[in-house]
Design an enzyme around this catalytic site. Sequence first.
Site, PDB file in Angstrom:
ATOM      1  N   ASP A   1       0.865  -1.173   0.000  1.00 23.78           N
ATOM      2  CA  ASP A   1       0.000   0.000   0.000  1.00 23.78           C
ATOM      3  C   ASP A   1       0.907   1.231   0.000  1.00 23.78           C
ATOM      4  OD1 ASP A   1      -2.375   1.677   0.563  1.00 23.78           O
ATOM      5  OD2 ASP A   1      -1.494   1.842   2.566  1.00 23.78           O
TER       6      ASP A   1
ATOM      7  N   ASP B   1      -0.203   5.064   0.855  1.00 20.49           N
ATOM      8  CA  ASP B   1      -0.440   6.123   1.835  1.00 20.49           C
ATOM      9  C   ASP B   1      -0.234   5.622   3.257  1.00 20.49           C
ATOM     10  OD1 ASP B   1      -1.062   7.620  -0.346  1.00 20.49           O
ATOM     11  OD2 ASP B   1      -3.216   7.627  -0.021  1.00 20.49           O
TER      12      ASP B   1
END
Length: 294
Positions: free
Chosen positions: A47, A49
């Site tokens: 991922d 963020d």
Amino acid sequence: MHGTSDRHRRPNLQQRSRLAGEAAAAAAEVESALTTPSDPGSAAFFDVDNTVMQGASIFYFARGLYRHDFFTTRDLLDAVWKQAYFRIAGVEDPEHVAEARNSALAIIAGHTVAELEELGEEIFDEAMAHRIWPGTRALAQMHLDQGQRVWLVTAAPIEIASLIARRLGLTGALGTVAEHVDGVYTGQLVGDLLHGPAKAVAVRALAEREGLDLARCSAYSDSVNDLPMLSLVGDPCAINPDPKLRAHARANGWRIRDYRTGRKAARVGLLAGSAAAGAAIATSLVRRASRLKH
């Protein structure tokens, strides 16, 4: 064109997630960082963020676009109002949420992919490069050094995701696909945001295409929303986890890595980038925009 959409047909949330995942996998391009992996059946999925980068990549990117006069304050305010209305009113109908999300895409409608990509290089240098978590970057490099491929998987637009992957020397990226025709954005998504279950669909589709054994793969995220993706692989890891993901990771014996200091954790919390935090991020953008223009 990244996919086509029947404007008179409204697929349900599950269908949109599937379309988003399939579109992300189809749009993924392999970078040259690891053209001949010595361990072709294994890969790592990160991922972005708050996992790879402090805060929200779309926040920094949108702020950079605004500074470069890519869209107007009125465009931004209109998108924020439509997003915030559904959140404040508590409307949870998936179709209404989809309309709010698509309204935000109106700010790029009519612009070209080339424009966005060209500005992206400059914005990365200005606002993103120094926000990469060194610890997570080291984990990604570890997988590369072991001959494995490394992919970013994010709700951010595929253009941003691919840029970050390329600048970090990773294999490639999966991201939200905005529809474009002849290189010009239409203002529509292909499916939905690459978020939650859609990430799992994208990872599974990519694994099938690339011949990956998911039981031998790793996945990294900060958010409980990414449990579908984390649960797909044999080696899930929580990076800078939110409380729910931390609890789940502990209960299931998953690895946990936290690279935040107390001060950084507080700052990242303010900029948390996810579909659920979209309205808050947009509001921050408006405030920032007002200061910059006045």
